[in-house]
Motif scaffolding. Structure first.
Motif, PDB file in Angstrom:
ATOM      1  N   VAL A 417       0.832  -1.205   0.000  1.00 49.32           N
ATOM      2  CA  VAL A 417       0.000   0.000   0.000  1.00 49.32           C
ATOM      3  C   VAL A 417       0.868   1.256   0.000  1.00 49.32           C
ATOM      4  O   VAL A 417       0.589   2.225  -0.718  1.00 49.32           O
ATOM      5  N   MET A 418       1.941   1.254   0.785  1.00 51.73           N
ATOM      6  CA  MET A 418       2.829   2.421   0.837  1.00 51.73           C
ATOM      7  C   MET A 418       3.491   2.685  -0.508  1.00 51.73           C
ATOM      8  O   MET A 418       3.589   3.840  -0.948  1.00 51.73           O
ATOM      9  N   MET A 419       3.948   1.635  -1.169  1.00 53.94           N
ATOM     10  CA  MET A 419       4.621   1.807  -2.452  1.00 53.94           C
ATOM     11  C   MET A 419       3.644   2.285  -3.527  1.00 53.94           C
ATOM     12  O   MET A 419       3.987   3.124  -4.372  1.00 53.94           O
ATOM     13  N   GLN A 420       2.425   1.783  -3.484  1.00 52.70           N
ATOM     14  CA  GLN A 420       1.416   2.249  -4.439  1.00 52.70           C
ATOM     15  C   GLN A 420       1.086   3.719  -4.196  1.00 52.70           C
ATOM     16  O   GLN A 420       0.931   4.501  -5.143  1.00 52.70           O
ATOM     17  N   GLU A 421       1.001   4.110  -2.927  1.00 55.57           N
ATOM     18  CA  GLU A 421       0.700   5.505  -2.604  1.00 55.57           C
ATOM     19  C   GLU A 421       1.858   6.414  -2.995  1.00 55.57           C
ATOM     20  O   GLU A 421       1.633   7.540  -3.468  1.00 55.57           O
ATOM     21  N   PHE A 422       3.078   5.945  -2.796  1.00 58.88           N
ATOM     22  CA  PHE A 422       4.239   6.736  -3.197  1.00 58.88           C
ATOM     23  C   PHE A 422       4.226   6.973  -4.703  1.00 58.88           C
ATOM     24  O   PHE A 422       4.481   8.095  -5.173  1.00 58.88           O
ATOM     25  N   ALA A 423       3.898   5.940  -5.462  1.00 58.03           N
ATOM     26  CA  ALA A 423       3.807   6.079  -6.910  1.00 58.03           C
ATOM     27  C   ALA A 423       2.743   7.108  -7.294  1.00 58.03           C
ATOM     28  O   ALA A 423       2.954   7.961  -8.172  1.00 58.03           O
ATOM     29  N   THR A 424       1.607   7.057  -6.621  1.00 56.78           N
ATOM     30  CA  THR A 424       0.524   8.000  -6.902  1.00 56.78           C
ATOM     31  C   THR A 424       0.932   9.435  -6.585  1.00 56.78           C
ATOM     32  O   THR A 424       0.690  10.357  -7.369  1.00 56.78           O
ATOM     33  N   GLN A 425       1.590   9.627  -5.437  1.00 50.89           N
ATOM     34  CA  GLN A 425       1.980  10.974  -5.029  1.00 50.89           C
ATOM     35  C   GLN A 425       3.043  11.564  -5.952  1.00 50.89           C
ATOM     36  O   GLN A 425       2.995  12.760  -6.270  1.00 50.89           O
ATOM     37  N   LEU A 426       3.989  10.748  -6.392  1.00 52.82           N
ATOM     38  CA  LEU A 426       5.012  11.259  -7.317  1.00 52.82           C
ATOM     39  C   LEU A 426       4.385  11.685  -8.642  1.00 52.82           C
ATOM     40  O   LEU A 426       4.787  12.685  -9.245  1.00 52.82           O
ATOM     41  N   GLU A 427       3.399  10.932  -9.085  1.00 52.40           N
ATOM     42  CA  GLU A 427       2.715  11.290 -10.333  1.00 52.40           C
ATOM     43  C   GLU A 427       1.938  12.592 -10.160  1.00 52.40           C
ATOM     44  O   GLU A 427       1.967  13.467 -11.038  1.00 52.40           O
ATOM     45  N   LEU A 428       1.256  12.745  -9.014  1.00 52.25           N
ATOM     46  CA  LEU A 428       0.494  13.961  -8.762  1.00 52.25           C
ATOM     47  C   LEU A 428       1.401  15.189  -8.660  1.00 52.25           C
ATOM     48  O   LEU A 428       1.021  16.293  -9.066  1.00 52.25           O
ATOM     49  N   MET A 429       2.610  15.000  -8.130  1.00 53.92           N
ATOM     50  CA  MET A 429       3.556  16.120  -8.002  1.00 53.92           C
ATOM     51  C   MET A 429       4.322  16.365  -9.292  1.00 53.92           C
ATOM     52  O   MET A 429       5.118  17.296  -9.375  1.00 53.92           O
ATOM     53  N   GLY A 430       4.078  15.529 -10.307  1.00 48.39           N
ATOM     54  CA  GLY A 430       4.739  15.712 -11.589  1.00 48.39           C
ATOM     55  C   GLY A 430       6.206  15.346 -11.582  1.00 48.39           C
ATOM     56  O   GLY A 430       6.986  15.827 -12.412  1.00 48.39           O
ATOM     57  N   ILE A 431       6.616  14.456 -10.654  1.00 49.82           N
ATOM     58  CA  ILE A 431       8.032  14.102 -10.556  1.00 49.82           C
ATOM     59  C   ILE A 431       8.392  12.934 -11.459  1.00 49.82           C
ATOM     60  O   ILE A 431       9.482  12.903 -12.040  1.00 49.82           O
ATOM     61  N   GLY A 432       7.495  11.963 -11.595  1.00 49.36           N
ATOM     62  CA  GLY A 432       7.801  10.856 -12.477  1.00 49.36           C
ATOM     63  C   GLY A 432       7.093   9.575 -12.089  1.00 49.36           C
ATOM     64  O   GLY A 432       6.148   9.587 -11.292  1.00 49.36           O
ATOM     65  N   ARG A 433       7.562   8.464 -12.659  1.00 51.64           N
ATOM     66  CA  ARG A 433       6.916   7.169 -12.445  1.00 51.64           C
ATOM     67  C   ARG A 433       7.745   6.298 -11.514  1.00 51.64           C
ATOM     68  O   ARG A 433       8.954   6.161 -11.691  1.00 51.64           O
ATOM     69  N   PHE A 434       7.059   5.713 -10.547  1.00 55.73           N
ATOM     70  CA  PHE A 434       7.687   4.805  -9.592  1.00 55.73           C
ATOM     71  C   PHE A 434       7.030   3.444  -9.732  1.00 55.73           C
ATOM     72  O   PHE A 434       5.800   3.341  -9.759  1.00 55.73           O
ATOM     73  N   ASP A 435       7.840   2.397  -9.819  1.00 56.14           N
ATOM     74  CA  ASP A 435       7.328   1.034  -9.953  1.00 56.14           C
ATOM     75  C   ASP A 435       7.548   0.251  -8.660  1.00 56.14           C
ATOM     76  O   ASP A 435       8.704   0.022  -8.252  1.00 56.14           O
TER      77      ASP A 435
END
Length: 537
Positions: A417-435
Motif C-alpha cells: 500500500v505504501m509503495m502504491q501511494e508513493f507512486a501515486t503521489q510522485l505522479e500527482l507532483m509531476g516528478i515521475g513514475r515509480f514502480d
C-alpha cells in the motif's frame, strides 16, 4: 570491577538490585540507580573484549524465515552490541503505543505521553537536540519538504548521536569508580532460582566457561540481556510463563526492496530525500517517508518507513568493493582493534557521502543503478514468531536458543500500500513514475530479502517483543512497570518488552524505558524505607 575468574570458587555476592546484562539498558539503569544510594550489581556474561568461547554461548538454530546466524546477532562483552552501534535514534509515534483495531495484539498499557519525559532525558544523555516538529526541521536543513497530500504519506527523520561509544568501558569510568556499583565480568546466568510458589526470585546462579561459579542474592532483579537472551533465560528457568507468552511475538525491523524510480526528475527527488544532512547546530539527520496516522487508519497498515538510495538492480552481481567490504566486516572477529577499524572506515564513508550529497546517487543512477525505496518496516506482533529452547546445549549446560521468525500478510500488505501511494503521489507532483517491487504481487511470497539493498539486508538486528508489556499475564509477560506478572521482584528492561515495534530504531526507546524503570524502583525503595521507619517508630 570484579572478574568472576579471579574470585574464590562458589562466591556469594549480595546487592539491593542485580542487573543482568551490560548493554544500553543495563548501563542506563546502573547509572540512574547509582544516584539513589542503592547497591547495584551489574552482571556481564563476557569480559571487556570479544572472546570466541563466550560468544559461542549466543549460538542456536533458526527454523523460520532466513535470519542472521544467532551467534553473530548480539555481542557478549561489556557494552554489548552498542560497541558497534551506528548511533541512529528515533522515537515512537503516539499511534505506535495505541490499540489499533487493524493490528492484532497491538496496544501498550502505557501511553506515548508516559514516555516523553524519559525520551527527553535520554536525548540529553546522548547529546541529541530537543524534540521538534518535522515541518520546522526541513528549513533548518536547507531543504524543501515533499508536497505529499494531506493524510497520505508524511516525512520524519532519524537523528544520529556522536556518542556511539557511550556504553563501552572507556566511557563508563563513572560506573567503575562508583561506590554504589559493582561490575561482575564473566558471569553468565545459568539458573534463576525461585522461592516456594515461584512468586519471587530467591537468587541467581552464574557461571563461566572456565568452571567458576557464584550465587547472586538481591532484593530486586532485572533482566537486561537483550530480546533473545531475556526470553531464553526465562524459558530455561520456567519463570513467568504460566500463559505461554514468554518468547512469543519476536519482531524485527525487516529490510526489503520496495520499488524503483522508473523515469522522471530524479534530481528533484534526490535534493529532497537523499542521505544524511546537518542542521544549523551541526546535528546529523536523515530523512525517511512513512504513512501518516490518518493513512494508517484508513488503509489498515503498519507504521513502516522507507528511504531512497541508489542501489544495484535486483539479481545483479554485487560490485567488488561492496562485496569486499561486507566480506571483510563479517570475517573479522569484533575485537576492540577490529571494531575501531570498522568504525573509522564507516566514519570516512559517511563523511564522503555527506560531502558528495545527492551527486553520488545521481552518478550511480546514470551508471545504471536504480533509485530504490529501501524498506525498514514495522513488523506486526505475531504470537507464532518466537524464541524457543533448542535441544542442543551450550558449554554451560544451558539450552541454546531456537528462533522461529515469521511474517504475516499485514507486513507485506503495508509495504504494498505504501509503495502504491508513493507512486501515486510522485505522479500527482509531476516528478515521475515509480514502480513497486514485483515481489509485492507474488501471492506465495510473504517477504523477500535482497542482499543488494543494505549491508544489513535482513533487518536491523533489532530483537523486540519476546517479553512484551501488557496489562494482563494472558497477553504479555511484564506489566506497565516492566515487572514480570506474578513475580514480585523480577523486572525486564530492553526492547524485549516492546508490545509493538513501530518504525523507530529501538536504542533511544530502550534508554527511555530504562530510565522510567529506574525511577519506579527508586520510588519503590523510598516508600519501603519510609514504611519501615514508621514501623520502627
Amino acid at each position: 570491577m570484579i572478574d568472576l575468574r579471579e574470585s574464590d570458587p562458589f562466591t556469594r555476592f549480595e546487592a539491593d538490585i542485580c542487573i543482568v546484562g551490560s548493554g544500553a539498558a543495563g548501563i542506563t539503569l546502573a547509572r540512574q540507580l547509582a544516584r539513589s544510594g542503592l547497591q547495584i550489581l551489574l552482571l556481564e556474561s563476557g569480559g571487556i573484549d570479544f572472546e570466541a568461547d563466550i560468544q559461542a554461548l549466543a549460538d542456536g538454530p533458526s527454523i523460520g524465515h532466513d535470519y542472521y546466524p544467532l551467534v553473530d546477532a548480539r555481542l557478549r562483552f561489556f557494552g554489548g552490541t552498542t560497541a558497534i552501534w551506528g548511533g541512529r535514534c528515533a522515537e515512537f509515534n503516539p499511534i505506535d503505543l495505541e490499540r489499533r483495531d487493524w493490528v492484532p495484539h497491538s496496544g501498550w498499557p502505557i501511553s506515548h505521553g508516559d514516555l516523553l519525559p524519559y525520551y527527553d532525558h535520554a536525548r540529553t544523555l546522548l547529546g541529541l537536540p530537543p524534540r521538534q516538529l518535522t515541518a520546522a526541521l526541513w528549513p533548518r536543513l536547507g531543504r524543501t519538504m515533499p508536497g505529499f497530500a494531506k493524510d497520505s504519506l508524511t516525512t520524519d527523520f532519524w537523528q544520529f548521536t556522536s556518542q556511539t561509544e557511550q556504553f563501552t568501558l572507556r566511557k563508563c569510568g563513572d560506573l567503575v569508580e562508583s561506590g554504589s556499583v559493582r561490575i561482575l565480568l564473566h558471569a553468565t546466568v545459568t539458573a534463576i532460582n525461585t522461592e516456594y510458589g515461584n512468586n519471587a526470585i530467591e537468587s541467581i546462579t552464574v557461571g563461566d566457561v572456565t568452571g567458576y561459579n557464584a550465587t547472586i542474592k538481591a532484593k530486586q532483579y532485572i533482566l537486561a540481556a537483550g530480546g533473545i537472551e531475556n526470553a531464553r533465560l526465562m524459558l530455561a528457568s520456567n519463570i513467568g510463563n504460566n500463559h505461554d507468552q514468554v518468547g512469543r511475538y519476536f519482531m524485527e525491523h525487516p529490510h526489503a526492496r520496495g520499488g524503483r524510480m522508473a523515469e522522471g526528475r530524479f534530481w528533484q527527488l534526490l535534493k529532497m530525500l537523499h542521505g544524511r544532512m546537518r542542521d544549523d547546530k551541526g546535528h546529523m539527520h536523515a530523512p525517511l517517508i512513512r504513512p501518516s496516522a490518518a493513512m494508517q487508519k484508513r488503509e489498515g497498515i503498519l507504521n513502516s518507513a522507507f528511504s531512497l538510495a541508489a542501489r544495484q538492480a535486483p539479481q545483479a552481481n554485487m560490485v567488488a568493493p561492496v562485496k569486499a567490504y561486507n566480506g571483510l566486516k563479517h570475517a573479522l572477529a569484533p575485537t576492540k582493534t577490529n571494531r575501531s577499524l570498522w568504525l573509522n572506515v564507516k566514519k570516512v564513508m559517511t563523511r564522503f557521502n555527506e560531502m558528495a550529497g545527492p551527486l553520488r546517487p545521481r552518478a550511480l543512477t546514470a551508471m545504471g543503478w536504480d533509485l530504490t525505496a529501501i524498506m525498514r518496516a514495522e513488523q506486526a506482533p505475531n504470537p507464532d514468531s518466537r524464541v524457543k529452547l533448542a535441544q542442543q546445549r551450550d558449554a554451560l549446560g544451558m539450552p541454546l536458543t531456537e528462533l522461529d521468525w515469521r511474517f504475516s500478510e499485514l507486513d507485506k500488505h503495508s509495504v504494498k500500500v505504501m509503495m502504491q501511494e508513493f507512486a501515486t503521489q510522485l505522479e500527482l507532483m509531476g516528478i515521475g513514475r515509480f514502480d513497486p517491487a514485483p515481489w509485492l504481487d507474488e501471492a506465495a511470497t510473504l517477504w523477500t530479502t535482497d542482499p543488494l539493498i543494505s549491508a544489513h539486508a535482513k533487518g536491523g538486528y533489532h530483537h523486540m517483543g519476546t517479553t512484551r508489556m501488557s496489562g494482563s499475564p494472558r497477553t504479555g509477560v511484564v506489566d506497565a512497570d516492566c515487572r514480570v506478572h506474578g513475580v514480585h521482584n523480577l523486572y525486564i528492561a530492553g526492547s524485549s518488552v516492546f508490545a509493538t515495534s513501530g518504525w523507530a530504531n529501538p536504542t533511544l526507546g530502550i534508554m527511555a524505558l530504562s530510565l522510567r524503570l529506574a525511577d519506579h524502583l527508586t520510588d519503590k525503595n523510598t516508600k519501603q524505607t519510609q514504611q519501615l521507619s514508621m514501623v520502627k517508630a
